[in-house]
Design a protein around this motif. Structure first.
Motif, PDB file in Angstrom:
ATOM      1  N   ALA A 143       0.832  -1.211   0.000  1.00 25.55           N
ATOM      2  CA  ALA A 143       0.000   0.000   0.000  1.00 25.55           C
ATOM      3  C   ALA A 143       0.863   1.256   0.000  1.00 25.55           C
ATOM      4  O   ALA A 143       0.514   2.271  -0.637  1.00 25.55           O
ATOM      5  N   ILE A 144       1.991   1.214   0.698  1.00 25.05           N
ATOM      6  CA  ILE A 144       2.910   2.358   0.679  1.00 25.05           C
ATOM      7  C   ILE A 144       3.442   2.584  -0.733  1.00 25.05           C
ATOM      8  O   ILE A 144       3.510   3.730  -1.214  1.00 25.05           O
ATOM      9  N   ASN A 163     -13.033   5.402  -6.286  1.00 19.15           N
ATOM     10  CA  ASN A 163     -12.387   4.136  -6.641  1.00 19.15           C
ATOM     11  C   ASN A 163     -13.398   3.292  -7.404  1.00 19.15           C
ATOM     12  O   ASN A 163     -14.258   2.629  -6.819  1.00 19.15           O
ATOM     13  N   ALA A 164     -13.297   3.322  -8.737  1.00 17.22           N
ATOM     14  CA  ALA A 164     -14.254   2.623  -9.599  1.00 17.22           C
ATOM     15  C   ALA A 164     -13.693   1.311 -10.137  1.00 17.22           C
ATOM     16  O   ALA A 164     -14.220   0.769 -11.113  1.00 17.22           O
ATOM     17  N   TRP A 165     -12.626   0.810  -9.512  1.00 16.55           N
ATOM     18  CA  TRP A 165     -12.132  -0.512  -9.882  1.00 16.55           C
ATOM     19  C   TRP A 165     -13.078  -1.577  -9.338  1.00 16.55           C
ATOM     20  O   TRP A 165     -13.806  -1.346  -8.366  1.00 16.55           O
ATOM     21  N   ALA A 173      -8.502  -3.175  -6.810  1.00 16.92           N
ATOM     22  CA  ALA A 173      -9.323  -2.201  -6.103  1.00 16.92           C
ATOM     23  C   ALA A 173      -8.908  -2.080  -4.642  1.00 16.92           C
ATOM     24  O   ALA A 173      -8.869  -0.977  -4.084  1.00 16.92           O
ATOM     25  N   PHE A 174      -8.579  -3.209  -4.019  1.00 16.09           N
ATOM     26  CA  PHE A 174      -8.208  -3.190  -2.606  1.00 16.09           C
ATOM     27  C   PHE A 174      -6.873  -2.481  -2.390  1.00 16.09           C
ATOM     28  O   PHE A 174      -6.703  -1.755  -1.412  1.00 16.09           O
ATOM     29  N   SER A 175      -5.902  -2.694  -3.287  1.00 16.38           N
ATOM     30  CA  SER A 175      -4.608  -2.042  -3.120  1.00 16.38           C
ATOM     31  C   SER A 175      -4.763  -0.528  -3.234  1.00 16.38           C
ATOM     32  O   SER A 175      -4.114   0.230  -2.498  1.00 16.38           O
ATOM     33  N   GLU A 178      -6.509   0.655   0.089  1.00 15.29           N
ATOM     34  CA  GLU A 178      -5.598   0.649   1.230  1.00 15.29           C
ATOM     35  C   GLU A 178      -4.590   1.793   1.149  1.00 15.29           C
ATOM     36  O   GLU A 178      -4.282   2.437   2.162  1.00 15.29           O
ATOM     37  N   ALA A 179      -4.079   2.049  -0.056  1.00 16.21           N
ATOM     38  CA  ALA A 179      -3.094   3.121  -0.223  1.00 16.21           C
ATOM     39  C   ALA A 179      -3.706   4.486   0.051  1.00 16.21           C
ATOM     40  O   ALA A 179      -3.130   5.323   0.771  1.00 16.21           O
TER      41      ALA A 179
END
Length: 461
Positions: A143-144, A163-165, A173-175, A178-179
């Protein structure tokens, strides 16, 4: 507290994490401007540690022992080339022999009590997808890296971002989420794709909340621009986007939204690797976390700087599933190490330039033409003959699977519908199907003149 369970804050030493892998903007004030000597010394120390830990994983131990590679023999960055690389075919074989996770993971499902874990899968279409187990450390470090890339592309702390992934078994989408949330303090509107939140509603939300970026494919972002115009909204002046972290037609994206579009590169097992800087002289690689090499697609031999070949990726940051000399078969090249106009000494790679095999990325899903052929040819009304075309249609990539059938032409529309539904069920995205009479594909496949029939043609230009 339940015995034996460690929560994320206990499993991850956040002080150590941010010291080793500074988040943005600190990264750009420190690591980004380190000297060549500092970069390579750090890489060597992390490579030596990564090699020793990867050797504990059965997949790597077997391959390295067979090749005579001893991880303790790594004394320079050049020694990395002595380790055998592996490809997606090796991963598939590992999964087939050791279902469902293969023997290439550095952790197991039973380790989840000791450290929170997630499993994500590639968008593969040949048999089972490739699973990757991520430890809590891997998720935070990844995520960093993603946050660094988004920052470099124009997103800033406090921004509202759509976030439209697609939230699914894939990491993407999750990465992003989280970032944005954990490392950039952004407010995230998790709309998902247009099938979850309508395109019109996504535009309304972007307007209402003053979104500075919409994360999705470049093709879908251009579709959102069309919807905005239908609503009487000018995507360039009314949406007020400040960043375009979208992969697609750069010129058209910039013309449509009036914002620079910077190229980037990464893949699901390791997340983000490199992002183009404002100087646009290549994509600086996050070398505190990666070492990239380029090899000949046929021989596997290392190629000199500037020569196009297949990327071989070694990550240096993960504690779970290792990626150590992973020949991802994405085509690119490396620039000579020299100082960029942006001030960084980081090694730069060229943009993604296609595949060393026939894979096509279709709306975020990795699709192999041969896999599509395997899916459709099991239908009782079609022959074993097929041909796949990749085309550019309405500002996005599409694939057409052409099959032959001895059935009467009147039944072809029925067969087409059935096959399109089958493909959608199998791979999760819509693929067009054309049904032809037997022999109609002979000119394309060269089945009567070539020892190996051709099954794919890329017509995207």
């Amino acid at each position: 507290m339940p015995q034996g369970i460690r929560r994320p804050h206990e499993a991850v030493d956040y002080a150590a994490l941010t010291s080793l892998y500074p988040p943005a903007p600190e990264y750009f004030e420190t690591v980004y401007t380190e000297t060549q000597e500092q970069i390579e010394a750090k890489q060597l120390a992390r490579l030596q540690d990564r090699a020793l830990r990867a050797y504990q994983v059965p997949f790597f131990r077997k391959r390295w022992d067979a090749a005579g590679f001893d991880p303790r023999s790594v004394t320079s960055l050049e020694d990395l080339a002595r380790a055998p690389f592996y490809t997606v075919d090796d991963i598939r074989k590992s999964i087939e022999e050791n279902p469902p996770l293969g023997d290439y993971q550095g952790v197991t499902l039973s380790d989840a009590r000791r450290e929170p874990m997630r499993v994500f899968m590639s968008g593969g279409t040949t048999g089972n997808s490739r699973p990757t187990l991520y430890t809590a450390w891997d998720r935070e470090a990844g995520a960093i890296l993603t946050a660094r890339a988004l920052y470099q592309q124009g997103i800033r702390p406090g921004d509202v971002v759509v976030n439209a992934w697609a939230y699914s078994t894939h990491n993407g989408a999750f990465s992003m989420d989280e970032a944005l949330y954990r490392w950039l303090n952004c407010v995230v509107l998790t709309t998902g794709t247009g099938t979850v939140t309508s395109s019109r509603r996504q535009i309304e939300l972007a307007m209402q909340y003053g979104a500075t970026a919409i994360l999705t494919t470049g093709d879908y972002l251009l579709r959102l621009a069309e919807v905005a115009r239908e609503m009487g909204i000018d995507p360039k002046t009314d949406l007020k986007l400040c960043a375009l972290p979208n992969i697609g037609d750069r010129a058209l994206l910039e013309e449509t939204f009036g914002v620079p579009n910077y190229q980037s590169y990464g893949f699901h097992e390791v997340q983000w690797i490199a992002t183009e800087c404002p100087a646009r002289q290549g994509l600086p690689i996050m070398e505190d976390a990666f070492i990239l090499q380029v090899v000949d697609t046929d021989t596997g031999e290392p190629l000199p700087d500037g020569e196009l070949g297949s990327l071989v990726v070694t990550e240096l940051y993960k504690t779970g599933s290792p990626q150590f000399r992973y020949n991802i078969m994405d085509l690119s090249f490396l620039y000579p190490r020299e100082r960029c106009a942006c001030g960084s000494w980081l090694r730069r790679m060229g943009p993604f330039s296609g595949r060393g095999d026939n894979m096509v990325k279709l709306r975020g899903v990795n699709v192999w033409p041969e896999a599509l052929g395997e899916i459709v040819t099991v239908h009782e009304d079609v022959t074993e003959d097929y041909f796949v075309r990749a085309i550019r249609q309405d500002n996005r990539d599409e694939m057409i699977v052409c099959v032959t059938s001895p059935a009467p032409a009147a039944r072809h529309p029925e067969i087409q519908t059935a096959l399109e539904k089958l493909l959608k069920d199998k791979i999760g995205v819509k693929v067009q199907v054309e049904v032809h009479s037997p022999g109609a594909l002979d000119e394309w496949t060269e089945i009567k003149s070539s020892p190996k029939p051709k099954r794919f043609r890329d017509e995207r230009g």
